[in-house]
Scaffold this active site. Structure first.
Site, PDB file in Angstrom:
ATOM      1  N   SER A  28      -1.772 -12.102  10.082  1.00 35.01           N
ATOM      2  CA  SER A  28      -2.046 -10.835   9.386  1.00 35.01           C
ATOM      3  C   SER A  28      -2.466  -9.769  10.388  1.00 35.01           C
ATOM      4  CB  SER A  28      -3.148 -11.031   8.337  1.00 35.01           C
ATOM      5  OG  SER A  28      -4.314 -11.562   8.938  1.00 35.01           O
ATOM      6  N   ASN A 115     -14.135 -16.244   5.485  1.00 36.47           N
ATOM      7  CA  ASN A 115     -14.050 -15.846   4.076  1.00 36.47           C
ATOM      8  C   ASN A 115     -15.064 -14.754   3.708  1.00 36.47           C
ATOM      9  OD1 ASN A 115     -12.194 -17.865   4.090  1.00 36.47           O
ATOM     10  ND2 ASN A 115     -13.377 -19.308   2.836  1.00 36.47           N
ATOM     11  N   THR A 160       3.112  22.516 -25.060  1.00 35.68           N
ATOM     12  CA  THR A 160       3.007  21.140 -25.555  1.00 35.68           C
ATOM     13  C   THR A 160       4.453  20.716 -25.741  1.00 35.68           C
ATOM     14  OG1 THR A 160       2.973  21.790 -27.879  1.00 35.68           O
ATOM     15  CG2 THR A 160       0.830  21.565 -26.801  1.00 35.68           C
ATOM     16  N   HIS A 161       4.760  19.465 -25.483  1.00 32.56           N
ATOM     17  CA  HIS A 161       6.149  18.971 -25.554  1.00 32.56           C
ATOM     18  C   HIS A 161       7.073  19.793 -24.647  1.00 32.56           C
ATOM     19  CE1 HIS A 161       4.872  16.888 -29.319  1.00 32.56           C
ATOM     20  NE2 HIS A 161       4.178  18.009 -29.479  1.00 32.56           N
ATOM     21  N   SER A 282      19.051  22.436   2.181  1.00 26.55           N
ATOM     22  CA  SER A 282      20.073  21.425   1.957  1.00 26.55           C
ATOM     23  C   SER A 282      21.049  21.479   3.123  1.00 26.55           C
ATOM     24  CB  SER A 282      20.805  21.726   0.650  1.00 26.55           C
ATOM     25  OG  SER A 282      22.096  21.151   0.666  1.00 26.55           O
ATOM     26  N   LYS A 288      20.016  26.656  -0.802  1.00 23.47           N
ATOM     27  CA  LYS A 288      18.943  25.831  -1.365  1.00 23.47           C
ATOM     28  C   LYS A 288      17.612  25.930  -0.627  1.00 23.47           C
ATOM     29  CE  LYS A 288      19.075  23.098  -4.268  1.00 23.47           C
ATOM     30  NZ  LYS A 288      19.668  21.750  -4.259  1.00 23.47           N
ATOM     31  N   ASN A 290      14.325  23.579  -1.281  1.00 22.11           N
ATOM     32  CA  ASN A 290      13.914  22.465  -2.141  1.00 22.11           C
ATOM     33  C   ASN A 290      12.413  22.187  -2.062  1.00 22.11           C
ATOM     34  OD1 ASN A 290      16.617  22.012  -2.865  1.00 22.11           O
ATOM     35  ND2 ASN A 290      16.945  20.740  -1.044  1.00 22.11           N
ATOM     36  N   GLU A 295       8.100  16.754  -4.734  1.00 18.53           N
ATOM     37  CA  GLU A 295       9.015  15.669  -5.121  1.00 18.53           C
ATOM     38  C   GLU A 295       8.592  14.350  -4.484  1.00 18.53           C
ATOM     39  OE1 GLU A 295      13.474  17.086  -5.500  1.00 18.53           O
ATOM     40  OE2 GLU A 295      12.514  18.067  -3.796  1.00 18.53           O
ATOM     41  N   TYR A 322     -12.187 -18.607  -2.322  1.00 18.59           N
ATOM     42  CA  TYR A 322     -11.182 -18.011  -1.436  1.00 18.59           C
ATOM     43  C   TYR A 322      -9.903 -18.848  -1.454  1.00 18.59           C
ATOM     44  CZ  TYR A 322      -8.662 -16.181   2.533  1.00 18.59           C
ATOM     45  OH  TYR A 322      -7.675 -15.607   3.315  1.00 18.59           O
ATOM     46  N   GLN A 327      -5.187 -13.008   1.434  1.00 24.70           N
ATOM     47  CA  GLN A 327      -4.800 -12.241   2.627  1.00 24.70           C
ATOM     48  C   GLN A 327      -3.784 -11.151   2.254  1.00 24.70           C
ATOM     49  OE1 GLN A 327      -4.384 -14.199   6.518  1.00 24.70           O
ATOM     50  NE2 GLN A 327      -2.218 -13.641   6.424  1.00 24.70           N
TER      51      GLN A 327
HETATM   52  N1  ARG Z   1      -6.990 -13.299   7.407  1.00 29.74           N
HETATM   53  C1  ARG Z   1      -7.688 -13.858   6.316  1.00 29.74           C
HETATM   54  C2  ARG Z   1      -7.572 -12.964   5.097  1.00 29.74           C
HETATM   55  O1  ARG Z   1      -7.247 -11.842   5.251  1.00 29.74           O
HETATM   56  C3  ARG Z   1      -9.128 -14.038   6.641  1.00 29.74           C
HETATM   57  C4  ARG Z   1      -9.794 -15.181   5.903  1.00 29.74           C
HETATM   58  C5  ARG Z   1      -9.097 -16.425   6.272  1.00 29.74           C
HETATM   59  N2  ARG Z   1      -9.792 -17.579   5.828  1.00 29.74           N
HETATM   60  C6  ARG Z   1      -9.248 -18.776   5.930  1.00 29.74           C
HETATM   61  N3  ARG Z   1      -9.945 -19.765   5.537  1.00 29.74           N
HETATM   62  N4  ARG Z   1      -8.018 -18.948   6.360  1.00 29.74           N
HETATM   63  O2  ARG Z   1      -7.775 -13.364   3.972  1.00 29.74           O
END
Ligand code: ARG
Length: 465
Positions: A28, A115, A160-161, A282, A288, A290, A295, A322, A327
């Protein structure tokens, strides 16, 4: 590259090596590196508390603190080598600390688990985002108050509408958004209260037998208190869902506003000029101009709603406490934060560069029988029951439609044919100015009421004087 598991912080019980594909899939760090500052601040506070409770010596604390500061400097300089085989921000930092300061670094994780660490980092991050969101919401709100002041007294159709309904002040319309974003602000402030509770000390989920002082860590990090249940601390993501739902409402409000700006800047409406700075052309149609910004803001609502859906689906059916599923909470939240904050910032800037075509807006109130309700109210004031008055005005409108004229084009004698209680003061009542200024009920569009609302908002927002 797959590393020997002996090099991993959790490698002890493993004999085999993690597959490279698994490292890539589980990492991550690509996105949670965003949390580095909070992870480091959390670790410093945790170490300070460990030292105060005899779990670290003074020297160990000093070397941990210095080591973490050096890591922070490296990260900020862009020279820190983030490694996906170290999974996440927590282990990237902890491993670098151990590598640089040795055994003292290996003591940092006492009485802590990733955790509770991730729950802490995430809460600290969102707490800061709440503060930034309040500032951005205030920028948007200030832009509305300024517009309301600039166009005070100017009339436009209220719908309205999406059908012309009743004339209102442009300022009244602007102040409607001021209210909406004001509620968004309150929601964020309220949400922050539940975010700003420290989960650290829950450890994996059951608490710890080591002598710790959760309140001390919470105090050092500016939390309002500590969570009451270690299992809840480790498994809870309500705070992230609540924050993202606040984000969703902000984006929905921005999107409704965007829709109006798109409509109003069309040739059909021609109510507003969006500054050239905020439009694009455009590639094929040379004429144009825009309204891309509104948007895109409208379009980006989809991803914010999507983030909220991701999060609530993520948590549904998840057993305590957990689970690695959690994650997956970061990316939707980060995306919502980035999308909504960028949308608010650009919207505030664009609002400060809007020009209303007041003549055209006022002209639009002259047709469409926008003061028909005023005629009915007039009859009510002359003791005609409202339902009967409604019928009378309906007939008058039908007659005008057949003749191709407006109510104000009828002569007094012609109007009196519909009801003999009508007198010549009716023409003031049927005028759009008369209509607007008659609506003095609290929250109504009368100039007097809107002036009061704008004045109060100016004081609240510290504008003028
Ligand atoms: N990268 C993990 C998360 O975002 C951190 C906690 C991970 N804990 C574990 N027991 N693998 O949730």
């Amino acid at each position: 590259m797959a590393k020997e598991n002996s090099e991993k912080l959790w490698g002890g019980r493993f004999e085999g090596t993690t597959a490279a594909s698994v490292e890539a899939f589980t990492a991550s760090i690509q996105y949670d590196s965003r949390l580095y500052r909070y992870d480091i601040a959390g670790s410093k506070a945790h170490a300070t508390m460990l030292a105060a409770n005899g779990l670290l010596s003074k020297d160990e604390l000093a070397s941990i603190t210095d080591g973490l500061t050096a890591i922070e400097t490296d990260i900020e300089a862009g020279t820190f080598p983030f490694k996906s085989e170290l999974e996440d921000i927590h282990m990237n930092i902890e491993k670098a600390l151990i590598d640089s300061i040795g055994p003292a670094g290996a003591k940092l994780h006492s009485a802590r688990s990733r955790n509770d660490q991730i729950a802490l980092d995430f809460r600290m991050y969102l707490r800061d985002e709440c503060d930034r969101f309040v500032e951005l919401l205030d920028e948007v709100r200030r832009a509305f108050v300024t517009l309301a002041r600039t166009y005070m007294g100017q009339i436009m159709p209220g719908y309205t509408h999406l059908q012309r309904a009743q004339p209102v002040l442009i300022s009244h319309h602007m102040m409607a958004y001021f209210e909406m974003f004001g509620r968004d602000r309150e929601r964020i402030i309220d949400c922050r209260k539940r975010i700003n509770i420290s989960p650290l000390g829950a450890a994996a989920m059951a608490g710890t037998g080591l002598p710790i002082d959760r309140e001390m860590v919470a105090g050092l990090l500016g939390f309002d208190g500590v969570t009451a249940n270690s299992m809840d601390s480790s498994g809870d993501r309500d705070f992230a869902i609540e924050f993202t739902s606040c984000c969703t409402l902000i984006q929905l409000h921005l999107s409704r506003l965007s829709e109006e700006l798109v409509l109003w800047s069309s040739q059909e409406f021609s109510f507003v000029q969006i500054s050239d700075k905020f439009c694009t052309g455009s590639s094929i149609m040379p004429q144009k101009k825009n309204p891309d910004i509104p948007e895109l803001i409208r379009g980006k609502s989809g991803r914010v709603v999507g983030s909220l859906m991701s999060l609530i689906t993520l948590v549904k059916g998840l057993p305590l406490t957990y689970n690695r599923d959690l994650q997956e909470d970061k990316e939707p939240v980060f995306d919502a934060v980035d999308t909504v904050s960028a949308s608010m910032a650009i919207m505030a800037e664009m609002l400060s560069n809007l020009d209303f075509n007041t003549e055209r807006m006022e002209e639009a109130t002259r047709t469409g029988f926008m003061t028909a309700t005023d005629l009915a109210d007039y009859l009510v004031l002359h003791d005609v029951p409202f339902r009967e008055a409604h019928g009378i005005v309906g007939k008058a409108v039908a007659t005008c439609i057949a003749r191709g004229c407006e109510l104000t084009d009828l002569s007094l004698v012609e109007i009196q044919e519909f009801s003999n209680v009508i007198d010549k003061d009716i023409f003031e009542v049927l005028s759009v100015e008369g209509s607007v200024n008659s609506r003095i009920s609290t929250g109504g569009t009368a100039t007097q009421r809107v002036e009061e609302a704008v004045h109060a908002a100016e004081i609240l927002m510290g504008i003028g004087e």
